[in-house]
Write an enzyme that holds these catalytic residues in place. Structure first.
Site, PDB file in Angstrom:
ATOM      1  N   ASP A   1       0.873  -1.174   0.000  1.00  0.00           N
ATOM      2  CA  ASP A   1       0.000   0.000   0.000  1.00  0.00           C
ATOM      3  C   ASP A   1       0.914   1.229   0.000  1.00  0.00           C
ATOM      4  O   ASP A   1       2.139   1.111  -0.181  1.00  0.00           O
ATOM      5  CB  ASP A   1      -0.989  -0.026   1.178  1.00  0.00           C
ATOM      6  CG  ASP A   1      -0.313   0.169   2.535  1.00  0.00           C
ATOM      7  OD1 ASP A   1       0.935   0.253   2.596  1.00  0.00           O
ATOM      8  OD2 ASP A   1      -1.042   0.244   3.546  1.00  0.00           O
TER       9      ASP A   1
ATOM     10  N   HIS B   1       7.826 -30.257  12.017  1.00  0.00           N
ATOM     11  CA  HIS B   1       7.119 -29.036  11.604  1.00  0.00           C
ATOM     12  C   HIS B   1       6.089 -29.334  10.509  1.00  0.00           C
ATOM     13  O   HIS B   1       5.070 -28.676  10.414  1.00  0.00           O
ATOM     14  CB  HIS B   1       8.121 -27.976  11.139  1.00  0.00           C
ATOM     15  CG  HIS B   1       9.128 -27.670  12.196  1.00  0.00           C
ATOM     16  ND1 HIS B   1       8.786 -27.068  13.391  1.00  0.00           N
ATOM     17  CD2 HIS B   1      10.453 -27.934  12.271  1.00  0.00           C
ATOM     18  CE1 HIS B   1       9.866 -26.956  14.148  1.00  0.00           C
ATOM     19  NE2 HIS B   1      10.887 -27.480  13.492  1.00  0.00           N
TER      20      HIS B   1
ATOM     21  N   THR C   1       2.979  -1.640   8.823  1.00  0.00           N
ATOM     22  CA  THR C   1       3.534  -2.489   9.881  1.00  0.00           C
ATOM     23  C   THR C   1       3.802  -3.926   9.437  1.00  0.00           C
ATOM     24  O   THR C   1       4.469  -4.670  10.161  1.00  0.00           O
ATOM     25  CB  THR C   1       2.523  -2.574  11.045  1.00  0.00           C
ATOM     26  OG1 THR C   1       1.282  -3.069  10.496  1.00  0.00           O
ATOM     27  CG2 THR C   1       2.296  -1.218  11.690  1.00  0.00           C
TER      28      THR C   1
ATOM     29  N   CYS D   1       3.155  -3.208   3.982  1.00  0.00           N
ATOM     30  CA  CYS D   1       2.261  -2.113   4.382  1.00  0.00           C
ATOM     31  C   CYS D   1       2.997  -1.313   5.457  1.00  0.00           C
ATOM     32  O   CYS D   1       4.231  -1.346   5.516  1.00  0.00           O
ATOM     33  CB  CYS D   1       0.897  -2.639   4.844  1.00  0.00           C
ATOM     34  SG  CYS D   1       0.935  -3.760   6.252  1.00  0.00           S
TER      35      CYS D   1
ATOM     36  N   HIS E   1      10.690 -23.307  10.338  1.00  0.00           N
ATOM     37  CA  HIS E   1       9.632 -23.952  11.124  1.00  0.00           C
ATOM     38  C   HIS E   1       8.241 -23.782  10.509  1.00  0.00           C
ATOM     39  O   HIS E   1       7.401 -24.651  10.677  1.00  0.00           O
ATOM     40  CB  HIS E   1       9.606 -23.376  12.555  1.00  0.00           C
ATOM     41  CG  HIS E   1      10.781 -23.794  13.370  1.00  0.00           C
ATOM     42  ND1 HIS E   1      10.855 -23.585  14.734  1.00  0.00           N
ATOM     43  CD2 HIS E   1      11.949 -24.416  13.029  1.00  0.00           C
ATOM     44  CE1 HIS E   1      12.008 -24.064  15.191  1.00  0.00           C
ATOM     45  NE2 HIS E   1      12.689 -24.558  14.176  1.00  0.00           N
TER      46      HIS E   1
HETATM   47  C1  RB5 Z   1      -1.969   2.560   6.545  1.00  0.00           C
HETATM   48  O1  RB5 Z   1      -2.073   3.771   7.225  1.00  0.00           O
HETATM   49  C2  RB5 Z   1      -1.680   1.430   7.524  1.00  0.00           C
HETATM   50  O2  RB5 Z   1      -2.782   1.226   8.354  1.00  0.00           O
HETATM   51  C3  RB5 Z   1      -1.334   0.156   6.780  1.00  0.00           C
HETATM   52  O3  RB5 Z   1      -0.247   0.387   5.958  1.00  0.00           O
HETATM   53  C4  RB5 Z   1      -0.942  -1.054   7.608  1.00  0.00           C
HETATM   54  O4  RB5 Z   1       0.084  -0.732   8.504  1.00  0.00           O
HETATM   55  C5  RB5 Z   1      -2.032  -1.815   8.214  1.00  0.00           C
HETATM   56  O5  RB5 Z   1      -1.802  -2.809   8.895  1.00  0.00           O
END
Ligand code: RB5
Length: 150
Positions: free
Chosen positions: A8, A133, A67, A65, A98
């Site tokens: 994203d 595993h 996180t 993304c 694993h």
């Molecule tokens: C976008 O702001 C953020 O929410 C997305 O990139 C991601 O981290 C969601 O888990």
């Protein structure tokens, strides 16, 4: 090995570093977007990459993304996907040895590029250990056939 890549807006810059690295390593990939830092929904781009895997056009996916969490949640809705958010080298190694991870998710807002590339290399190059595993993963596959409702 062909990799489906997607991000994203929050993962866009890190994804560019990852795709440049894949080119340097001469690893084939398809970039399913997004293609700028304009705000988008990570769900839509994860789905594009994972549908390509489901069609057998790609062997593994790297999704980025902010996180790595949202991409991971989406990816693990797909049968046969074992998506693993990875934040350091140890976790990346274990995700392959694993968990036989076939989808690496990364956080563009939490990982510097050099660390992300170390993670990518370990994830690409570490084989699955199999053995005990394998049995655990087969238990996970059996869960996919059940229809849990929360
Ligand atoms: C976008 O702001 C953020 O929410 C997305 O990139 C991601 O981290 C969601 O888990």
């Amino acid at each position: 090995m062909k990799i489906a890549v997607a991000s994203d807006h929050a993962g866009y810059k890190l994804k560019l570093g990852v795709t440049e690295h894949l080119r340097r390593r001469q690893i084939e990939y398809i970039d399913f977007g997004c293609y700028s830092q304009e705000k988008v929904d990570y769900v839509d781009f994860a789905v594009k990459a994972l549908e390509a895997m489901a069609r057998g056009e790609c062997d593994r996916a790297i999704l980025v993304c902010g996180t790595g969490i949202g991409m991971g949640i989406v990816a693990n809705k797909f049968k046969g996907i074992r998506a693993t958010p990875c934040w350091d080298e140890y976790v990346a190694e274990m995700s392959r040895k694993h968990n036989n991870s076939n989808c690496l998710t990364l956080g563009g807002r939490v990982l510097p590029l050099d660390e992300a590339l170390l993670i990518v290399d370990i994830w690409l190059d570490t084989p699955f250990e199999g053995g005990r595993h394998e049995e655990r993963l087969s238990k996970i596959s059996q869960l996919e056939a059940r229809n849990f409702k929360i």
